[in-house]
Design an enzyme around this catalytic site. Sequence first.
Site, PDB file in Angstrom:
ATOM      1  CE  LYS A 124      43.948  69.320  65.118  1.00  0.00           C
ATOM      2  NZ  LYS A 124      44.716  68.239  64.466  1.00  0.00           N
ATOM      3  CE1 TYR A 131      46.494  65.829  69.244  1.00  0.00           C
ATOM      4  CE2 TYR A 131      47.897  67.742  68.921  1.00  0.00           C
ATOM      5  CZ  TYR A 131      46.726  67.048  68.661  1.00  0.00           C
ATOM      6  OH  TYR A 131      45.799  67.585  67.792  1.00  0.00           O
ATOM      7  CG  ASN A 164      43.353  67.451  61.108  1.00  0.00           C
ATOM      8  OD1 ASN A 164      43.663  68.312  61.940  1.00  0.00           O
ATOM      9  ND2 ASN A 164      43.271  66.176  61.421  1.00  0.00           N
ATOM     10  CG  HIS A 209      41.736  67.147  68.840  1.00  0.00           C
ATOM     11  ND1 HIS A 209      42.400  65.966  68.600  1.00  0.00           N
ATOM     12  CD2 HIS A 209      41.217  67.042  70.085  1.00  0.00           C
ATOM     13  CE1 HIS A 209      42.294  65.185  69.675  1.00  0.00           C
ATOM     14  NE2 HIS A 209      41.581  65.820  70.591  1.00  0.00           N
ATOM     15  CD  GLU A 226      41.286  64.729  73.947  1.00  0.00           C
ATOM     16  OE1 GLU A 226      40.297  65.277  73.404  1.00  0.00           O
ATOM     17  OE2 GLU A 226      42.088  64.019  73.322  1.00  0.00           O
TER      18      GLU A 226
HETATM   19  P1  CMP Z   1      43.980  64.927  65.723  1.00  0.00           P
HETATM   20  O1  CMP Z   1      42.605  64.405  65.676  1.00  0.00           O
HETATM   21  O2  CMP Z   1      44.195  66.258  66.344  1.00  0.00           O
HETATM   22  O3  CMP Z   1      44.923  63.866  66.488  1.00  0.00           O
HETATM   23  C1  CMP Z   1      46.295  63.759  66.247  1.00  0.00           C
HETATM   24  C2  CMP Z   1      46.730  64.499  65.013  1.00  0.00           C
HETATM   25  O4  CMP Z   1      47.958  64.080  64.451  1.00  0.00           O
HETATM   26  C3  CMP Z   1      45.726  64.307  63.914  1.00  0.00           C
HETATM   27  O5  CMP Z   1      44.542  65.003  64.215  1.00  0.00           O
HETATM   28  C4  CMP Z   1      46.500  64.806  62.698  1.00  0.00           C
HETATM   29  O6  CMP Z   1      46.335  66.212  62.486  1.00  0.00           O
HETATM   30  C5  CMP Z   1      47.963  64.561  63.090  1.00  0.00           C
HETATM   31  N1  CMP Z   1      48.634  63.594  62.235  1.00  0.00           N
HETATM   32  C6  CMP Z   1      49.712  63.835  61.482  1.00  0.00           C
HETATM   33  N2  CMP Z   1      50.095  62.743  60.817  1.00  0.00           N
HETATM   34  C7  CMP Z   1      49.235  61.761  61.138  1.00  0.00           C
HETATM   35  C8  CMP Z   1      49.115  60.389  60.760  1.00  0.00           C
HETATM   36  N3  CMP Z   1      49.945  59.806  59.904  1.00  0.00           N
HETATM   37  N4  CMP Z   1      48.090  59.683  61.294  1.00  0.00           N
HETATM   38  C9  CMP Z   1      47.226  60.254  62.168  1.00  0.00           C
HETATM   39  N5  CMP Z   1      47.309  61.563  62.569  1.00  0.00           N
HETATM   40  C10 CMP Z   1      48.293  62.308  62.047  1.00  0.00           C
END
Ligand code: CMP
Length: 136
Positions: free
Chosen positions: A12, A52, A115, A118, A129
């Site tokens: 990311k 998403y 984070n 993904h 995906e």
């Molecule tokens: P990812 O695995 O990319 O999938 C969706 C993303 O939403 C997740 O990582 C997080 O970076 C983001 N996100 C933000 N807030 C939340 C939340 N409360 N719960 C889960 N995902 C979140």
Amino acid sequence: MSNSEHTLSIIKPDAVERSLDKEIKNIFLANGFKIVKEKKIQLEKSDAEKFYKVHETKPFYNDLCAYLSSGPIVVMVLEKENAVLANRDLMGATDPNQAEEGTIRKKYGISIDKNSVHGSDSTENAKIEIDFFFKD
Ligand code: CMP
């Protein structure tokens, strides 16, 4: 019996911005993943919204899509036995504060939004995906 599988991984914007992409790719390789496809791109917000879409009803959807399209990302197809699960284990919990020691998100993640990586959450979503980014 071999159960070689593909999963989609995204490094990311927060990690690419900190030039961590090579280091993170090396972690995948060191953990037995093959990187079978790879590209560095920047998404339009409308593309992030499509990617998403499963999260479109969530309160964080708009910020999530704005963030994913805020800078370059590295998108990869990873191959390994049980790749989807193996990648989820290696990434760690979505929230880096909850992630276990030794996981990518624990090591590099800044927050639940930033984070660093993904990964597909199921074999079914992995196919969707991978097609999203690599359909010829
Ligand atoms: P990812 O695995 O990319 O999938 C969706 C993303 O939403 C997740 O990582 C997080 O970076 C983001 N996100 C933000 N807030 C939340 C939340 N409360 N719960 C889960 N995902 C979140």
